[in-house]
Scaffold this motif. Structure first.
Motif, PDB file in Angstrom:
ATOM      1  N   TRP A  12       0.839  -1.198   0.000  1.00 29.07           N
ATOM      2  CA  TRP A  12       0.000   0.000   0.000  1.00 29.07           C
ATOM      3  C   TRP A  12       0.881   1.258   0.000  1.00 29.07           C
ATOM      4  CZ3 TRP A  12      -4.027   2.866  -0.593  1.00 29.07           C
ATOM      5  CH2 TRP A  12      -4.402   3.886   0.292  1.00 29.07           C
ATOM      6  N   PRO A  13       0.573   2.260  -0.843  1.00 33.71           N
ATOM      7  CA  PRO A  13       1.395   3.464  -0.931  1.00 33.71           C
ATOM      8  C   PRO A  13       1.401   4.316   0.339  1.00 33.71           C
ATOM      9  CG  PRO A  13      -0.177   3.351  -2.772  1.00 33.71           C
ATOM     10  CD  PRO A  13      -0.510   2.244  -1.842  1.00 33.71           C
ATOM     11  N   GLY A  14       0.445   4.096   1.226  1.00 31.10           N
ATOM     12  CA  GLY A  14       0.401   4.874   2.462  1.00 31.10           C
ATOM     13  C   GLY A  14      -0.645   5.965   2.466  1.00 31.10           C
ATOM     14  N   SER A  15      -1.154   6.328   1.286  1.00 30.22           N
ATOM     15  CA  SER A  15      -2.253   7.286   1.189  1.00 30.22           C
ATOM     16  C   SER A  15      -3.043   6.979  -0.074  1.00 30.22           C
ATOM     17  CB  SER A  15      -1.735   8.731   1.156  1.00 30.22           C
ATOM     18  OG  SER A  15      -0.867   8.921   0.060  1.00 30.22           O
ATOM     19  N   ASN A  16      -4.272   7.486  -0.122  1.00 25.30           N
ATOM     20  CA  ASN A  16      -5.137   7.196  -1.261  1.00 25.30           C
ATOM     21  C   ASN A  16      -4.551   7.740  -2.557  1.00 25.30           C
ATOM     22  OD1 ASN A  16      -6.945   6.088   0.516  1.00 25.30           O
ATOM     23  ND2 ASN A  16      -8.410   7.775   0.432  1.00 25.30           N
ATOM     24  N   LEU A  17      -4.782   7.017  -3.654  1.00 25.66           N
ATOM     25  CA  LEU A  17      -4.480   7.511  -4.996  1.00 25.66           C
ATOM     26  C   LEU A  17      -5.787   8.012  -5.599  1.00 25.66           C
ATOM     27  CD1 LEU A  17      -2.139   4.652  -6.339  1.00 25.66           C
ATOM     28  CD2 LEU A  17      -1.496   6.751  -5.120  1.00 25.66           C
ATOM     29  N   GLU A  18      -5.779   9.249  -6.066  1.00 26.28           N
ATOM     30  CA  GLU A  18      -6.986   9.847  -6.626  1.00 26.28           C
ATOM     31  C   GLU A  18      -6.592  10.878  -7.673  1.00 26.28           C
ATOM     32  OE1 GLU A  18      -9.084  12.100  -3.544  1.00 26.28           O
ATOM     33  OE2 GLU A  18      -7.305  11.778  -2.304  1.00 26.28           O
ATOM     34  N   VAL A  19      -7.594  11.522  -8.258  1.00 25.34           N
ATOM     35  CA  VAL A  19      -7.316  12.507  -9.307  1.00 25.34           C
ATOM     36  C   VAL A  19      -6.295  13.528  -8.787  1.00 25.34           C
ATOM     37  CG1 VAL A  19      -8.283  14.381 -10.680  1.00 25.34           C
ATOM     38  CG2 VAL A  19      -9.511  12.223 -10.499  1.00 25.34           C
ATOM     39  N   GLY A  20      -5.210  13.706  -9.552  1.00 30.02           N
ATOM     40  CA  GLY A  20      -4.122  14.592  -9.148  1.00 30.02           C
ATOM     41  C   GLY A  20      -2.900  13.853  -8.655  1.00 30.02           C
ATOM     42  N   VAL A  61      -8.459   5.009  -5.196  1.00 30.96           N
ATOM     43  CA  VAL A  61      -7.754   3.784  -4.807  1.00 30.96           C
ATOM     44  C   VAL A  61      -7.379   3.903  -3.331  1.00 30.96           C
ATOM     45  CG1 VAL A  61      -5.803   2.256  -5.256  1.00 30.96           C
ATOM     46  CG2 VAL A  61      -6.908   3.442  -7.158  1.00 30.96           C
ATOM     47  N   ASP A  62      -8.279   3.429  -2.472  1.00 34.77           N
ATOM     48  CA  ASP A  62      -8.009   3.399  -1.040  1.00 34.77           C
ATOM     49  C   ASP A  62      -7.359   2.064  -0.682  1.00 34.77           C
ATOM     50  OD1 ASP A  62     -10.144   1.686  -1.398  1.00 34.77           O
ATOM     51  OD2 ASP A  62     -11.563   2.838  -0.187  1.00 34.77           O
ATOM     52  N   TYR A  63      -7.184   1.820   0.601  1.00 36.71           N
ATOM     53  CA  TYR A  63      -6.498   0.606   1.059  1.00 36.71           C
ATOM     54  C   TYR A  63      -7.160  -0.673   0.544  1.00 36.71           C
ATOM     55  CZ  TYR A  63      -4.247  -2.502   4.516  1.00 36.71           C
ATOM     56  OH  TYR A  63      -3.553  -3.507   5.128  1.00 36.71           O
ATOM     57  N   PRO A  64      -8.490  -0.852   0.736  1.00 37.15           N
ATOM     58  CA  PRO A  64      -9.105  -2.087   0.218  1.00 37.15           C
ATOM     59  C   PRO A  64      -8.996  -2.218  -1.300  1.00 37.15           C
ATOM     60  CG  PRO A  64     -10.568  -1.008   1.794  1.00 37.15           C
ATOM     61  CD  PRO A  64      -9.468  -0.032   1.474  1.00 37.15           C
ATOM     62  N   THR A  65      -9.131  -1.100  -2.016  1.00 40.28           N
ATOM     63  CA  THR A  65      -9.080  -1.171  -3.478  1.00 40.28           C
ATOM     64  C   THR A  65      -7.682  -1.522  -3.966  1.00 40.28           C
ATOM     65  OG1 THR A  65     -10.879   0.448  -3.669  1.00 40.28           O
ATOM     66  CG2 THR A  65      -9.510   0.121  -5.607  1.00 40.28           C
ATOM     67  N   TRP A  66      -6.646  -0.934  -3.351  1.00 40.75           N
ATOM     68  CA  TRP A  66      -5.262  -1.259  -3.738  1.00 40.75           C
ATOM     69  C   TRP A  66      -5.028  -2.768  -3.649  1.00 40.75           C
ATOM     70  CZ3 TRP A  66      -0.963   1.049  -5.772  1.00 40.75           C
ATOM     71  CH2 TRP A  66       0.249   0.354  -5.658  1.00 40.75           C
ATOM     72  N   TYR A  67      -5.427  -3.355  -2.529  1.00 38.05           N
ATOM     73  CA  TYR A  67      -5.153  -4.783  -2.333  1.00 38.05           C
ATOM     74  C   TYR A  67      -6.092  -5.668  -3.152  1.00 38.05           C
ATOM     75  CZ  TYR A  67      -1.539  -3.836   1.043  1.00 38.05           C
ATOM     76  OH  TYR A  67      -0.370  -3.412   1.622  1.00 38.05           O
TER      77      TYR A  67
END
Length: 422
Positions: A337-345, A400-406
């Motif tokens: 997990w990158p440690g924070s959400n991935l989102e637009v930007g 892309v939050d924690y559950p979505t990443w995994y």
């Protein structure tokens, strides 16, 4: 097409939902064009609906009759709180499967996730699975008490050096000494979802479900960490016997609400200060069986009704020095997990990796779009993430939050088979 069934008992029913999801044992790909016939369990020749799977291996979500909601919300009723349906599944090139006893609770969505085996050289050989009663409704052996913390300093005992969430565990479908019982190789998250769906009701408060899921995961990770059964000379991780472990049932359906919570919490377990191993959190139902000093499932439901948080429910039973910990490592994933959400930007290598994984998944799931793997999270990537979340039962936020990443990692590994090559 009328997708609402009537209740064979003639009662005015509540309604639950069902969706079937089929994948191939050969490559993890979805199976399109399969036929799923739905009938009432125990009523021969009662097929009332036939469904087919789409390009993502999924049927439409249908509504089915279920008993009144209050049956699953009180320990006092003797009525069965779920209805049972039989599913006959057929797909060209695959062994047919019949599942008798898919459990439909009111107001929640049941997910029947089934992996089909390709036809063998001898041709078709149907597998039939009969799902036994839910543990809160049927009668099962009570848990044999054990120490919650295992001694790990004995000479020659195998113990892991750190808490690791495994990709798979080996489940022995019977009591430990039953040499005729089959061993199943099961994804860890799928195992937890199966057990939680077998041992609590998905109609309960979300924080009650979280408390029970944390207990199931901590117990399971204690078995993994201490190599409990392997140190006793067995070749499995855990059993499906309620006297020794938890109830796990081959091919039983799970519930969407439970699935989302497990995806949210799967790397957590329960700890005590100064103790490295996950706590063996034992429990009982609190109605058929009482267990002083352990959590009771019906008691946890009552506390959830009163607004208790998951940790408050757990500390009520196991003491104030219990806390939620996170495993140091998660097996079977390309990258953590990158440690924070991935989102637009968002930009960078983690975004590019996620985009590349989504493109690989889209190769197996044609309903999902392919995108430019440029490391830039823009509107096109957000749509691809939202489409992925919709197919795989996650809240469709486009983030892309924690559950979505995994979940992306899990599906990517499944369709690319990198786990076999590593």
């Amino acid at each position: 097409m009328n997708t609402t069934s009537s209740n064979p008992a003639g009662d005015t029913p509540d309604l639950g939902q069902l969706q079937v999801y089929l994948t191939s044992a050969a490559n993890g790909y979805p199976i399109a064009g399969a036929s799923v016939r739905v009938s009432y369990t125990g009523v021969p020749d009662s097929t009332f609906l036939e469904l087919s799977t789409d390009a993502s291996g999924q049927t439409e979500t249908i509504e089915l009759a279920a008993p009144p909601l209050e049956y699953s919300l009180t320990p006092d009723t003797e009525e069965q709180p779920y209805s049972e349906y039989t599913l006959q599944i057929e797909a060209p090139g695959y062994e047919p499967v019949t599942i008798a006893g898919t459990e439909i609770l009111p107001d929640v969505k049941a997910l029947q996730n089934t992996v089909l085996k390709p036809l063998g050289p001898a041709g078709s050989s149907e597998e039939v699975f009969v799902i036994p009663a839910h543990t809160l409704y049927g009668s099962y052996p009570a848990k044999i008490p054990e120490e919650e913390i295992k001694p790990t300093d004995e000479t020659g005992e195998i113990v892991l050096s750190r808490v690791v969430v495994p990709e798979y565990i080996v489940v022995h479908d019977g009591s430990p000494r039953d040499s005729t019982a089959q061993n199943y190789y099961v994804k860890y998250k799928d195992y937890i979802k199966n057990v939680a769906s077998s041992e609590i009701y998905a109609t309960w408060p979300a924080d009650t479900i979280r408390a029970n899921v944390l207990s199931i995961m901590s117990f399971t990770l204690n078995r993994v960490y201490t190599e409990w059964y392997r140190n006793l000379g067995y070749d499995f991780t855990i059993t499906s016997s309620t006297a020794f472990d938890h109830k796990w049932i081959p091919e039983r359906n799970i519930y969407a609400d439970i699935s989302v919570i497990v995806d949210e919490l799967f790397s957590n377990y329960l700890s005590r200060p100064g103790v490295r191993q996950p706590i063996l959190t034992q429990y009982c139902d609190g109605r058929q069986v009482q267990c002083s000093g352990w959590m009771t499932q019906w008691g946890s439901k009552a506390l959830g009704d009163q607004g208790y948080s998951p940790i408050q429910i757990l500390r009520y039973y196991y003491g104030d020095d219990l806390y939620i910990n996170t495993a140091e490592s998660i097996s079977g994933i390309p990258s953590s997990w990158p440690g924070s959400n991935l989102e637009v930007g968002s930009r960078g290598s983690k975004v590019r990796q996620m985009q590349e994984e989504l493109n690989t998944i889209a190769g197996a799931y044609p309903a999902l779009p392919k995108i430019d793997a440029d490391g830039i999270f823009g509107p096109t990537t957000r749509k691809a993430v939202r489409d992925f979340q919709s197919v795989f039962g996650l809240p469709a936020t486009g983030i892309v939050d924690y559950p979505t990443w995994y979940k992306i990692s899990e599906i990517y590994v499944g369709v690319s088979r990198i786990a076999e090559l590593s």
